[in-house]
Design an enzyme around this catalytic site. Structure first.
Site, PDB file in Angstrom:
ATOM      1  N   PHE A 130       2.681  -5.833   1.154  1.00  0.00           N
ATOM      2  CA  PHE A 130       1.724  -6.745   0.503  1.00  0.00           C
ATOM      3  C   PHE A 130       2.128  -8.202   0.764  1.00  0.00           C
ATOM      4  O   PHE A 130       1.387  -8.957   1.413  1.00  0.00           O
ATOM      5  CB  PHE A 130       1.681  -6.409  -0.999  1.00  0.00           C
ATOM      6  CG  PHE A 130       1.094  -7.466  -1.877  1.00  0.00           C
ATOM      7  CD1 PHE A 130      -0.115  -8.084  -1.567  1.00  0.00           C
ATOM      8  CD2 PHE A 130       1.748  -7.835  -3.058  1.00  0.00           C
ATOM      9  CE1 PHE A 130      -0.654  -9.056  -2.406  1.00  0.00           C
ATOM     10  CE2 PHE A 130       1.206  -8.801  -3.898  1.00  0.00           C
ATOM     11  CZ  PHE A 130       0.013  -9.409  -3.573  1.00  0.00           C
ATOM     12  N   ASP A 147       9.128  -3.134   9.969  1.00  0.00           N
ATOM     13  CA  ASP A 147       8.785  -2.351   8.778  1.00  0.00           C
ATOM     14  C   ASP A 147       8.940  -0.867   9.098  1.00  0.00           C
ATOM     15  O   ASP A 147       8.595  -0.442  10.204  1.00  0.00           O
ATOM     16  CB  ASP A 147       7.331  -2.663   8.351  1.00  0.00           C
ATOM     17  CG  ASP A 147       7.092  -2.428   6.872  1.00  0.00           C
ATOM     18  OD1 ASP A 147       7.274  -1.283   6.428  1.00  0.00           O
ATOM     19  OD2 ASP A 147       6.740  -3.384   6.168  1.00  0.00           O
ATOM     20  N   LYS A 185      19.419   1.047  -0.867  1.00  0.00           N
ATOM     21  CA  LYS A 185      19.914   0.808   0.499  1.00  0.00           C
ATOM     22  C   LYS A 185      19.298  -0.441   1.122  1.00  0.00           C
ATOM     23  O   LYS A 185      19.990  -1.232   1.763  1.00  0.00           O
ATOM     24  CB  LYS A 185      19.646   2.047   1.382  1.00  0.00           C
ATOM     25  CG  LYS A 185      20.643   3.165   1.105  1.00  0.00           C
ATOM     26  CD  LYS A 185      20.301   4.431   1.857  1.00  0.00           C
ATOM     27  CE  LYS A 185      20.766   4.382   3.282  1.00  0.00           C
ATOM     28  NZ  LYS A 185      20.558   5.700   3.952  1.00  0.00           N
ATOM     29  N   ASN A 201      22.443  -6.254   6.807  1.00  0.00           N
ATOM     30  CA  ASN A 201      22.026  -6.230   8.218  1.00  0.00           C
ATOM     31  C   ASN A 201      21.178  -7.448   8.587  1.00  0.00           C
ATOM     32  O   ASN A 201      21.350  -8.039   9.661  1.00  0.00           O
ATOM     33  CB  ASN A 201      21.204  -4.967   8.514  1.00  0.00           C
ATOM     34  CG  ASN A 201      22.062  -3.719   8.489  1.00  0.00           C
ATOM     35  OD1 ASN A 201      23.279  -3.783   8.679  1.00  0.00           O
ATOM     36  ND2 ASN A 201      21.448  -2.572   8.233  1.00  0.00           N
ATOM     37  N   GLY A 244      23.324 -10.446   8.839  1.00  0.00           N
ATOM     38  CA  GLY A 244      24.074 -10.366  10.098  1.00  0.00           C
ATOM     39  C   GLY A 244      23.213 -10.787  11.274  1.00  0.00           C
ATOM     40  O   GLY A 244      23.673 -11.504  12.176  1.00  0.00           O
ATOM     41  N   TYR A 254      16.418  -1.096  -8.540  1.00  0.00           N
ATOM     42  CA  TYR A 254      15.783  -2.292  -7.973  1.00  0.00           C
ATOM     43  C   TYR A 254      16.540  -3.542  -8.424  1.00  0.00           C
ATOM     44  O   TYR A 254      16.952  -4.375  -7.608  1.00  0.00           O
ATOM     45  CB  TYR A 254      14.327  -2.344  -8.427  1.00  0.00           C
ATOM     46  CG  TYR A 254      13.510  -3.453  -7.812  1.00  0.00           C
ATOM     47  CD1 TYR A 254      13.313  -3.525  -6.434  1.00  0.00           C
ATOM     48  CD2 TYR A 254      12.901  -4.419  -8.614  1.00  0.00           C
ATOM     49  CE1 TYR A 254      12.539  -4.542  -5.877  1.00  0.00           C
ATOM     50  CE2 TYR A 254      12.123  -5.424  -8.058  1.00  0.00           C
ATOM     51  CZ  TYR A 254      11.950  -5.483  -6.693  1.00  0.00           C
ATOM     52  OH  TYR A 254      11.174  -6.480  -6.140  1.00  0.00           O
ATOM     53  N   THR A 267       3.171 -11.006  -8.814  1.00  0.00           N
ATOM     54  CA  THR A 267       2.214 -11.604  -7.879  1.00  0.00           C
ATOM     55  C   THR A 267       1.107 -10.595  -7.607  1.00  0.00           C
ATOM     56  O   THR A 267       1.359  -9.387  -7.614  1.00  0.00           O
ATOM     57  CB  THR A 267       2.935 -11.986  -6.580  1.00  0.00           C
ATOM     58  OG1 THR A 267       3.995 -12.877  -6.916  1.00  0.00           O
ATOM     59  CG2 THR A 267       2.016 -12.680  -5.593  1.00  0.00           C
TER      60      THR A 267
END
Ligand code: UDP
Length: 316
Positions: A11, A31, A91, A99, A102, A145, A175
């Site tokens: 979104f 994604d 994760k 990641n 990095g 979360y 939002t």
């Protein structure tokens, strides 16, 4: 200028891809489509400066060529989604943040983390300023979360302080707008869907809990200003107009002209009783404040949902 946007088919991510393209950036959208959708970016695929790669950013991220910015927006973000994908949520907040940081380091790129008002948990201070440390249950269902985002903020600040990376952290409050999924499970998609199909509108608890809803274009304008700023500490972006959920349900019902009843369901565990951003800092350092009224934003979102629903009924 070239940016990588993780969660770019979600979104917020898809609106962000669009905004950067409008501003002349080249955009690489990453994604894994767990909660994002290729339909959110289908209209961007023909754009010469847009590229999509299906990638799980919780694994090592490989991006050929230079990058000027990495924006980390990948994560399930609706409570039903992060309850459905608790491990992926942890994760992507932890490994995905590491990641993507990095990647920004390797490319000498600016970095922006999409964090959340959930960092404040069920707040005992209202409105919530950035200096408030929060009131989070780390082991409750929402902890996956909240804690992953709190960890992500800590990791981002460590990269800034230890490696000198140019990082930014936005704490996003509720939002809404076009491209929310019809079945996303959050209050507005549920209420709009229910009102449109004539189902009872489900208010959880007594509906006296509050939220403050920001229209997506306002949020993105604030985020872009933050990306261009020299601010490294977390910054709230949201609309401070606070409303009870019951009042919100009534607004949606009236907008749609629905006659379906409002029904009360049990309040989910650890559901915050109040949420309202203190945006003093964003006003001061970014010269930003929301412009779209709830009335106007709801009207635009309603039109999107009506059309989406018509398309999905036609497809059946
Ligand atoms: N909510 C509700 N009915 C619904 C979905 C949500 O009453 O069908 C409530 C939910 O319990 C919360 C508020 O609306 O108090 C906002 O929920 P949402 O899932 O949109 O996001 P949150 O702000 O909790 O992350």
């Amino acid at each position: 200028m070239r940016a990588a946007i993780t969660g770019g088919a979600g979104f917020l991510g898809s609106h962000l891809c669009e905004l950067l393209l409008e501003k002349g950036w080249e955009v690489l959208c990453l994604d894994n489509l767990v909660t994002g959708s290729d339909s959110n970016i289908a209209h961007l695929l023909p754009h010469a400066k847009f590229r999509f790669a299906r990638q799980d950013v919780s694994r090592y991220i490989e991006v050929p060529g230079p990058l000027d910015a990495v924006l980390h927006f990948a994560s399930p973000a609706s409570p039903p989604d992060y309850l459905k994908y608790p491990i992926q949520t942890l994760k992507v907040g932890a490994l995905g943040t590491h990641n993507s940081l990095g990647l920004a380091m390797a490319k000498n790129a600016r970095y922006l983390l999409a964090s959340t008002s959930e960092c404040y948990g069920d707040p005992q201070v209202s409105p919530q300023p950035e200096s408030y440390w929060g009131h989070v249950n780390p082991v409750g269902p929402r902890g996956v979360y909240d804690e992953s985002k709190r960890y992500a903020e800590a990791m981002t600040m460590a990269y800034h302080r230890y490696h000198g990376l140019d990082t930014h952290i936005v704490r996003i409050f509720n939002t809404y707008g076009p491209r929310m999924r019809l079945n996303d499970g959050r209050a507005l998609p549920n209420f709009l869907y229910q009102a449109l199909v004539g189902e009872p509108i489900t208010v959880y608890g007594d509906g006296k809990q509050t939220r403050s809803f920001c229209y997506v274009s306002d949020l993105l304008a604030g985020i872009y200003k933050l990306l261009e700023s020299n601010e490294h500490e977390p910054t709230n972006i949201g609309n401070p107009q606070e409303i009870t959920i019951l009042e919100f349900a009534e607004r949606v019902r009236k907008l749609v002209g629905a006659t379906t009843p409002i029904v009360f369901h049990p309040l989910p565990q650890d559901d915050p009783k109040q949420r309202c951003p203190d945006i003093t800092k964003a006003k001061r350092i970014l010269n930003w404040e929301p412009k779209v009224s709830l009335e106007e934003g709801l009207q635009r979102t309603y039109e999107y949902f009506r059309e989406k629903l018509a398309q999905s009924t036609q497809a059946k």
